[in-house]
Design a protein around this motif. Structure first.
Motif, PDB file in Angstrom:
ATOM      1  N   MET A   1       0.713  -1.201   0.054  1.00 20.91           N
ATOM      2  CA  MET A   1       0.137  -0.011  -0.143  1.00 20.91           C
ATOM      3  C   MET A   1       0.853   1.175  -0.057  1.00 20.91           C
ATOM      4  SD  MET A   1      -2.891  -1.040   0.083  1.00 20.91           S
ATOM      5  CE  MET A   1      -3.695  -2.924   0.438  1.00 20.91           C
ATOM      6  N   VAL A   2       2.011   1.153   0.421  1.00 17.83           N
ATOM      7  CA  VAL A   2       2.770   2.302   0.624  1.00 17.83           C
ATOM      8  C   VAL A   2       3.534   2.514  -0.590  1.00 17.83           C
ATOM      9  CG1 VAL A   2       4.951   3.315   1.776  1.00 17.83           C
ATOM     10  CG2 VAL A   2       3.225   1.990   3.397  1.00 17.83           C
ATOM     11  N   PHE A   3       3.906   1.432  -1.405  1.00 15.45           N
ATOM     12  CA  PHE A   3       4.348   1.577  -2.663  1.00 15.45           C
ATOM     13  C   PHE A   3       3.238   2.439  -3.639  1.00 15.45           C
ATOM     14  CE2 PHE A   3       4.683  -0.080  -6.965  1.00 15.45           C
ATOM     15  CZ  PHE A   3       5.977   0.324  -7.397  1.00 15.45           C
ATOM     16  N   GLN A   4       2.067   2.190  -3.580  1.00 16.87           N
ATOM     17  CA  GLN A   4       1.221   2.886  -4.467  1.00 16.87           C
ATOM     18  C   GLN A   4       0.889   4.129  -4.125  1.00 16.87           C
ATOM     19  OE1 GLN A   4      -2.560   0.645  -3.858  1.00 16.87           O
ATOM     20  NE2 GLN A   4      -2.001  -1.284  -4.746  1.00 16.87           N
ATOM     21  N   LEU A   5       1.101   4.506  -2.514  1.00 17.29           N
ATOM     22  CA  LEU A   5       1.180   6.028  -2.428  1.00 17.29           C
ATOM     23  C   LEU A   5       2.290   6.697  -2.699  1.00 17.29           C
ATOM     24  CD1 LEU A   5      -0.492   6.204   1.179  1.00 17.29           C
ATOM     25  CD2 LEU A   5      -1.202   7.134  -0.843  1.00 17.29           C
ATOM     26  N   ALA A   6       3.360   6.211  -2.831  1.00 20.19           N
ATOM     27  CA  ALA A   6       4.718   6.648  -3.234  1.00 20.19           C
ATOM     28  C   ALA A   6       4.590   6.824  -4.666  1.00 20.19           C
ATOM     29  CB  ALA A   6       5.869   5.886  -2.960  1.00 20.19           C
ATOM     30  N   ILE A   7       3.990   6.223  -5.501  1.00 21.86           N
ATOM     31  CA  ILE A   7       3.785   6.162  -6.914  1.00 21.86           C
ATOM     32  C   ILE A   7       2.952   7.489  -7.166  1.00 21.86           C
ATOM     33  CG2 ILE A   7       3.062   5.422  -9.014  1.00 21.86           C
ATOM     34  CD1 ILE A   7       5.662   4.227  -8.352  1.00 21.86           C
ATOM     35  N   VAL A   8       1.740   7.549  -6.528  1.00 23.47           N
ATOM     36  CA  VAL A   8       0.950   8.618  -6.667  1.00 23.47           C
ATOM     37  C   VAL A   8       1.414   9.780  -6.324  1.00 23.47           C
ATOM     38  CG1 VAL A   8      -1.335   9.437  -5.997  1.00 23.47           C
ATOM     39  CG2 VAL A   8      -0.985   7.291  -6.541  1.00 23.47           C
ATOM     40  N   ILE A   9       2.223  10.160  -5.376  1.00 17.20           N
ATOM     41  CA  ILE A   9       3.055  11.253  -4.891  1.00 17.20           C
ATOM     42  C   ILE A   9       4.286  11.682  -5.888  1.00 17.20           C
ATOM     43  CG2 ILE A   9       4.291  12.475  -3.177  1.00 17.20           C
ATOM     44  CD1 ILE A   9       2.164  10.703  -1.456  1.00 17.20           C
ATOM     45  N   ILE A  10       5.189  10.707  -6.090  1.00 17.24           N
ATOM     46  CA  ILE A  10       6.317  10.824  -6.862  1.00 17.24           C
ATOM     47  C   ILE A  10       6.057  11.134  -8.291  1.00 17.24           C
ATOM     48  CG2 ILE A  10       8.436   9.748  -7.737  1.00 17.24           C
ATOM     49  CD1 ILE A  10       8.397   8.277  -4.837  1.00 17.24           C
ATOM     50  N   ILE A  11       5.068  10.787  -9.023  1.00 12.19           N
ATOM     51  CA  ILE A  11       5.222  10.860 -10.546  1.00 12.19           C
ATOM     52  C   ILE A  11       4.619  12.424 -10.779  1.00 12.19           C
ATOM     53  CG2 ILE A  11       3.606  10.191 -12.620  1.00 12.19           C
ATOM     54  CD1 ILE A  11       3.924   7.372 -11.961  1.00 12.19           C
ATOM     55  N   PRO A  12       3.593  12.990 -10.190  1.00  6.80           N
ATOM     56  CA  PRO A  12       3.694  14.504 -10.422  1.00  6.80           C
ATOM     57  C   PRO A  12       4.791  15.278 -10.062  1.00  6.80           C
ATOM     58  CG  PRO A  12       1.651  13.515  -9.197  1.00  6.80           C
ATOM     59  CD  PRO A  12       2.737  12.472  -9.236  1.00  6.80           C
ATOM     60  N   ILE A  13       5.552  14.874  -9.287  1.00 11.15           N
ATOM     61  CA  ILE A  13       6.748  15.741  -8.958  1.00 11.15           C
ATOM     62  C   ILE A  13       7.715  15.530  -9.920  1.00 11.15           C
ATOM     63  CG2 ILE A  13       8.692  15.827  -7.316  1.00 11.15           C
ATOM     64  CD1 ILE A  13       6.879  15.025  -5.185  1.00 11.15           C
ATOM     65  N   ILE A  14       7.768  14.148 -10.351  1.00 10.34           N
ATOM     66  CA  ILE A  14       8.798  13.957 -11.714  1.00 10.34           C
ATOM     67  C   ILE A  14       8.267  14.895 -12.710  1.00 10.34           C
ATOM     68  CG2 ILE A  14       9.487  12.036 -13.248  1.00 10.34           C
ATOM     69  CD1 ILE A  14       9.668  10.425 -10.913  1.00 10.34           C
ATOM     70  N   MET A  15       7.007  14.675 -13.180  1.00 10.84           N
ATOM     71  CA  MET A  15       6.376  15.349 -14.461  1.00 10.84           C
ATOM     72  C   MET A  15       6.629  16.983 -14.403  1.00 10.84           C
ATOM     73  SD  MET A  15       3.155  13.116 -15.101  1.00 10.84           S
ATOM     74  CE  MET A  15       2.368  14.190 -16.205  1.00 10.84           C
ATOM     75  N   GLY A  16       6.513  17.406 -12.902  1.00  9.50           N
ATOM     76  CA  GLY A  16       6.557  18.986 -12.766  1.00  9.50           C
ATOM     77  C   GLY A  16       7.952  19.255 -13.199  1.00  9.50           C
ATOM     78  N   ILE A  17       8.936  18.438 -12.653  1.00  9.42           N
ATOM     79  CA  ILE A  17      10.532  18.884 -12.948  1.00  9.42           C
ATOM     80  C   ILE A  17      10.779  18.910 -14.457  1.00  9.42           C
ATOM     81  CG2 ILE A  17      12.938  18.028 -12.641  1.00  9.42           C
ATOM     82  CD1 ILE A  17      12.043  17.065  -9.783  1.00  9.42           C
ATOM     83  N   VAL A  18      10.407  17.697 -15.127  1.00 13.33           N
ATOM     84  CA  VAL A  18      10.584  17.516 -16.491  1.00 13.33           C
ATOM     85  C   VAL A  18       9.985  18.128 -17.427  1.00 13.33           C
ATOM     86  CG1 VAL A  18      10.757  15.617 -18.243  1.00 13.33           C
ATOM     87  CG2 VAL A  18      11.450  15.056 -15.955  1.00 13.33           C
ATOM     88  N   PHE A  19       8.549  18.570 -17.371  1.00 10.04           N
ATOM     89  CA  PHE A  19       7.705  19.055 -18.289  1.00 10.04           C
ATOM     90  C   PHE A  19       7.348  20.559 -18.018  1.00 10.04           C
ATOM     91  CE2 PHE A  19       6.839  14.639 -18.498  1.00 10.04           C
ATOM     92  CZ  PHE A  19       7.211  14.377 -20.024  1.00 10.04           C
ATOM     93  N   VAL A  20       7.711  21.041 -16.889  1.00 10.46           N
ATOM     94  CA  VAL A  20       7.391  22.473 -16.738  1.00 10.46           C
ATOM     95  C   VAL A  20       8.392  23.356 -17.355  1.00 10.46           C
ATOM     96  CG1 VAL A  20       6.790  24.261 -14.962  1.00 10.46           C
ATOM     97  CG2 VAL A  20       5.822  22.039 -14.839  1.00 10.46           C
ATOM     98  N   PRO A  21       8.045  24.415 -17.921  1.00 13.40           N
ATOM     99  CA  PRO A  21       9.143  25.373 -18.246  1.00 13.40           C
ATOM    100  C   PRO A  21       9.677  26.036 -17.594  1.00 13.40           C
ATOM    101  CG  PRO A  21       7.053  25.954 -19.260  1.00 13.40           C
ATOM    102  CD  PRO A  21       6.619  24.763 -18.518  1.00 13.40           C
TER     103      PRO A  21
END
Length: 79
Positions: A1-21
């Motif tokens: 269950m903790v893995f699922q929460l980690a994925i739901v929290i980490i992916i938007p952070i990664i996308m914000g770093i990679v895709f936001v100008p």
């Protein structure tokens, strides 16, 4: 269950770093700027990565929401 929460929290952070100008706008010279006939892009096309991460994120988010609805979602510490 903790893995699922980690994925739901980490992916938007990664996308914000990679895709936001960046926030700073480039300075434009006083001269008239001519637009090229072909668009010039320094960045590679990352649409596939963006949509793949969004699909993975949605999968885990929907899975967590269904588990919360069925009351089977629990966060437990493992020692």
């Amino acid at each position: 269950m903790v893995f699922q929460l980690a994925i739901v929290i980490i992916i938007p952070i990664i996308m914000g770093i990679v895709f936001v100008p960046p926030f700073d706008a480039p300075e434009t010279p006083e001269e008239e700027i001519k637009s090229p006939t072909e668009p010039i892009s320094d960045l590679p096309d990352r649409n596939f990565l963006y949509f793949f991460l969004m699909l993975v994120w949605l999968f885990f988010l929907i899975r967590i929401l269904f588990q919360i609805k069925r009351k089977t979602f629990k966060i437990q510490r493992k020692f």
